[in-house]
Each structure stands twice: as C-alpha cells, then as structure tokens.
Design an enzyme around this catalytic site. Structure first.
Site, PDB file in Angstrom:
ATOM      1  N   THR A 141      45.089  19.694  34.462  1.00 30.01           N
ATOM      2  CA  THR A 141      45.507  19.926  33.091  1.00 30.01           C
ATOM      3  C   THR A 141      46.242  21.258  32.985  1.00 30.01           C
ATOM      4  O   THR A 141      45.789  22.264  33.542  1.00 30.01           O
ATOM      5  CB  THR A 141      44.300  19.925  32.136  1.00 30.01           C
ATOM      6  OG1 THR A 141      43.621  18.678  32.265  1.00 30.01           O
ATOM      7  CG2 THR A 141      44.750  20.108  30.692  1.00 30.01           C
ATOM      8  N   ASP A 255      30.503  10.102  31.597  1.00 27.89           N
ATOM      9  CA  ASP A 255      30.549  11.374  32.309  1.00 27.89           C
ATOM     10  C   ASP A 255      30.290  12.530  31.346  1.00 27.89           C
ATOM     11  O   ASP A 255      31.005  13.534  31.357  1.00 27.89           O
ATOM     12  CB  ASP A 255      31.904  11.542  33.008  1.00 27.89           C
ATOM     13  CG  ASP A 255      31.860  12.632  34.096  1.00 27.89           C
ATOM     14  OD1 ASP A 255      30.749  12.949  34.573  1.00 27.89           O
ATOM     15  OD2 ASP A 255      32.929  13.151  34.449  1.00 27.89           O
TER      16      ASP A 255
END
Length: 580
Positions: A141, A255
């Site tokens: 990212t 997650d």
C-alpha cells in the site's frame, strides 16, 4: 487476497447437534513421515508481517490447562513460514514468496490466464504515487495524491497488487472478490472508504481512504500493552459495529486482528476503520466455509476443523478484546503447531494480573467470545447488547442474521419442541429480553404487536447492499419468508429466536433449564408414547425409536423426562440415530 478458495459446504440445520464426521481435526504432533512418502499439509496457514518482534522468555513446560500470559514489547511476529505453507502458496498463487513484490520465477503457470479485470486503465493520469505505507499478503500500500476528478488534491491510499503474482485462476478471483466486497460495503463509518479500482499491464490499483492514525496495534503498544475497560469498550463498539454490518451482508472477514484496524487520525477519539478484505469471502447463513485462512494467533478452532462461518470472526474479536484488556495473547506458543494446539485445546487464563482486578462483566464478555464451540459464541449484535458494552453507554443494536436462522428452525420444529422453547423463553432475564425486544422492533411489528414472516424480508431489504446478493443472504431470507406460518407476537418471537446452545454457555444455564422444565411439566407435559414422540420429531418408522428415545420418557408416569426436555430443546439429531 485469500490463501485458499472459499469452497462452501452445506451446514446442518439449526437445532441439530452438529456431528464431527465432516470435520478434519488437525493432529498437531505426528511422527515425521517415512522417507519417500508425501505428507499433506495439516495447516495451510500464513500470517505475514514486515514488522520485527521480540518476546519474553517462556517456561520450558507450559500447562495445557491454561495459556500462560505472553506480554509483548514489539508487534507480534508471525509464525515462521513452514514448508507446507510455501507449498500451499505455490499451488494457489504460483511460486510466490510472501511479501515479495518482484516477478516470481516459473512464469509458465501464467499461460492461459485472463488477467483483465475490466477496471479503468487511467490510474497514472489521475493519481501520483507516494511512499509505501504498508505491506500485506500479496500486495503493498502506498500513499498517493489525486491529480484530478472529485478527489483532486486529496491524499488517498493505493493498494497495489502485482499481476505477476496472480499465477493461478484462484488468485485472480481473490482480487475480483476483494474489490467486489469493498465496493459493495462502502459507506459504513467503521469501514475504510473505497473509491475506485484501476489496472494496467503490471498491477491492479485499489484506491481507498488514507487513514493517518496508525494501526490499533500501534496504540496498544504505545499504551504499554493495555487499555482501560472504558477505552477498550470504545474500541470494541466500533469493531462490533462494522463486523455486525459485514455479517448481515453475508461477508466474513477472516483476518480480524489489531493490524487490520486503522485510526483515521492521531486523535485519541479518532474513528477506527476495518481494512484488508483480501481474505474475506461471501457465506450464506446455512452454509459453511472449509478453507483454512487467517492469522495464527487469531484463528478460530472451527477454522482448523475446516467447517466455519461468520462465528470465526467473533473468536478473533475475542482475542482482540483479551489483548486490549490485559496486554497479552490468550494463545501462545513458539511454533505453528503449538499455536494451533493451544487454540484447539487450551483455555485462556483469567487468573493472572490484571484479570482479578477487572469487572466480572468484562471477563464474561471475553469468555463468551472465546468459547471453542462456535454455536455457543455471541454474535456481533449480541455482543453489542452485552452488559459490559451497553451497561454504561447507549449502543444501537443492529439487525442480527442469527434471528432469521433460528426462526426458520423454530417454524420447522414439532409442536412439542415449540412448547419447550416457549417454556424456556419464560425464564429469560430482563437483560436477555432486551436484545430480543430490539430485534423484534427492527422487524417492524404492526400496531397490534405482531410480525409476519414477510417482515423478515422487508427488514433485511432496508439494510441490504450488493454484497447481500453475492452472498445469497437474500435468497435464504426469501425462502424463510415464503413459508406458511401464523403471525408471531413478541412472546412467541422470543421462543423462536432463542439459541439454546448460547444459553448453555451461561453460568446460569442449569437454573434456566430446570425452571423451564418445571413450567413445561406444569403446563405442557403430559403422558406420551414413544411412538407419538417419534412422530412429533419426524422420525422414520424404520428407525429403532425405542433405542433412541427410551431415556426421554419418565418410567413413572410416561411424561417427558428432564433429559428428554433438554434434548428436545436442541431438536433431534439424525446423526445420533442408529441406522435400521
């Protein structure tokens, strides 16, 4: 992106006792395989993190009865990548090394794969990439600035997923699903805002809101590893709000961990946002997933058993809550096998400091999330109505999909079981009834105080997103609402929406069960023949009912026994019935 494709399998009906014949129970410590014999991986798991970590030393021999506290000074490191994990990743994504962004070797596996997603190809004309701010399972990212369009001049976050890593059809589908989930769930205040998706020959670019407040994990570490109860509640409310929203839409995150929650700013009262839906999947209320994905310290036992649904997220939230309140993990070991064994076998410790000084409500909240039986775990909506959460603040309770499942099971039950559930409902406390009253109100009862099954669909449509179509939750509820059944007042709704398994997890279960049996014995119990009971339960004439049901009836007067009453509350399990 997910590590394994989310293949779905049909779950048992609500009210049945779930058998284990379809579960693959991991055998943690097996002798090494003989030479020349291939051994399949038991734990296809990976939890990548670019952050270093260190721990205090642990005793050489830890008890399996409780998990020793393991305080942390730095971010949790993942278990070391084992050979079986690499083998799994190679099968799913091709020969890719986790957290590596270079083009993998073995490009021959890419032949024939269509890596065109139909996204806009104008990314670099609209955005200027900045520095890298994070790294995930199979992408990284960066910050970026919008050069034109509605976001012109604003900073955004760009998740870059290299196409070179998409060396299998499953990996490509993972990316499609992540974008689909992010775009369809957009708008919730505690979910990272999705703006758009782009692609070129090399990468897929997912444009999202840039959260500058850092990870929840960083805040935990900055506080020395522990939150006050009040501060922990504020965090949990935000986590539960977004997770309840996802679960209602039929999305399981898979997650959830402190690293996957970001604050929008550095302010102490900053909004918390859920991120990274790369492992997420769609799941219908009556289906189960069977692929093992997630992060080892936060994985639910039923995930290791390869049969799970949205309840697995609630376990992960329980782990987060445990960490927030005491600054340590509930399950810890030096190896992957040890972590998995702890998750499956070890009960978390509530004896060591600071637990004795924390409120009974806080401990009950965590324990009801870290129940190894997923059927006994609270849902996100129920957790928001828990006394620890709502006792000192006003919390909006969202619509709970479990109510729809329980009502369907109730409608298909025998008249005898309905009578037993109505007796149990009469034992509920004011606190337990308050959650049910909230749910009943959300279903829009008429002026006379009744709801029809059509109310279920109407209420759900008010909360639906595109994700609900992909997860087929609407199909499930449409099927329930099409059933022929009389209108329900609140009293019958309470009986229909009770989860007997969840009540069994309460310390007060024995009192509830015996009081309910007394009410049932007084008002609804009558002499009953085994054949009549078998007919009530819908058992086949070929089934040896005398063997199955002989303990259900009192010999003294032919009425239903307490044992039979409790079993009746659950509903008959055909898996426990011998074959004729």
């Amino acid at each position: 992106m997910g590590l394994c494709h989310g293949k779905q399998i049909q779950s048992p009906e609500i009210g049945e006792e779930n058998g284990k014949e379809n579960h693959i129970v991991p055998d943690i410590e097996e002798p090494p395989p003989r030479s020349g014999i291939a051994k399949l991986p038991k734990f296809p798991f990976y939890s990548p993190s670019p952050l270093p970590g260190s721990y205090k030393s642990s005793p050489a021999n830890s008890s399996l009865n409780s998990s020793p506290l393991r305080f942390f000074k730095r971010p949790f490191p993942p278990p070391s990548p084992a050979k079986h994990i690499k083998a799994l990743l190679a099968r799913r994504h091709g020969p890719v090394k986790p957290n590596e962004v270079s083009i993998p070797e073995g490009c021959e596996v890419e032949l024939g794969l269509d890596k065109s997603f139909g996204f806009s190809k104008q990314f670099f004309s609209k955005y200027e990439l900045g520095e890298e701010v994070g790294r995930g399972h199979f992408g990284y990212t960066c910050s970026a600035k919008a050069k034109k369009g509605e976001l012109k001049g604003e900073e955004v976050a760009i998740k870059v997923i290299p196409k070179a890593k998409m060396t299998t059809a499953i990996a490509i589908e993972d990316v499609r699903r992540e974008v689909r989930i992010l775009s369809s769930l957009a708008g919730h205040k505690n979910l990272v805002q999705f703006y758009d998706a782009y692609e070129d020959e090399d990468n897929v670019y997912i444009v999202m809101e840039l959260c500058k407040g850092g990870e929840l994990l960083d805040r935990i570490l900055a506080r020395g590893g522990k939150y006050s109860e009040e501060d922990a509640k504020a965090v949990m409310v935000q986590i539960l709000n977004v997770v309840s929203f996802c679960h209602l839409q039929g999305v399981v995150h898979r997650d959830l961990k402190p690293e996957n929650f970001l604050f929008t700013s550095k302010d102490d009262k900053s909004t918390l946002k859920a991120i990274d839906f790369g492992l997420s999947d769609f799941v219908k209320p009556d289906e189960r997933l069977n692929d093992i994905v997630g992060s080892a310290y936060y994985v639910a036992p039923e995930v290791l058993h390869r049969c799970y649904g949205t309840e697995a997220d609630m376990w992960s939230i329980g782990v987060i809550a445990y960490i927030l309140l005491c600054g340590s993990r509930p399950f810890w070991a030096r190896t992957e096998s040890g972590i998995f064994r702890a998750v499956l076998k070890v009960e978390p410790s509530f004896d060591e400091a600071p637990w004795p000084s924390l409120s009974a409500e806080a401990k009950d909240f965590v324990k009801r999330l870290l129940n190894k039986d997923y059927r006994k775990r609270m849902t996100a909506s129920q957790a928001l109505s828990h006394p620890w959460i709502c006792g000192t603040q006003e919390v909006k309770i969202p619509l709970d999909i479990i109510v729809f499942k329980l009502i369907r099971a109730y409608i298909s039950s025998s008249s005898l079981r309905k009578s037993a559930l109505r007796a149990l409902a009469k034992t509920l406390t004011v606190t337990q009834l308050s959650y049910l009253r909230e749910q009943f109100g959300l279903l829009g009862p008429n002026k006379s105080g009744y709801i029809s099954l059509q109310n279920l669909k109407t209420a759900l449509l008010k909360n639906s997103t595109e994700a609900m179509k992909d997860s087929r939750v609407l199909d499930f509820v449409s099927l329930v609402s099409s059933l022929q059944y009389r209108k329900l007042d609140f009293e019958e709704f309470a009986a229909a929406a009770i989860s007997v398994y969840q009540m069994e997890a309460l310390d007060s279960w024995d009192q509830h069960a015996h009081r309910a049996y007394e009410l049932f014995d007084k008002d609804g119990n009558r002499p009953i023949m085994i054949e009549e009971l078998a007919s009530e339960l819908g058992l086949s004439p070929s089934v040896p009912v005398h063997v199955v049901l002989k303990d259900w009836i009192r010999h003294s007067d032919g009425k239903l026994s307490f044992l039979g009453f409790v079993k009746l509350l659950h509903g008959i399990s055909t898996r426990a019935i011998p074959k004729a």
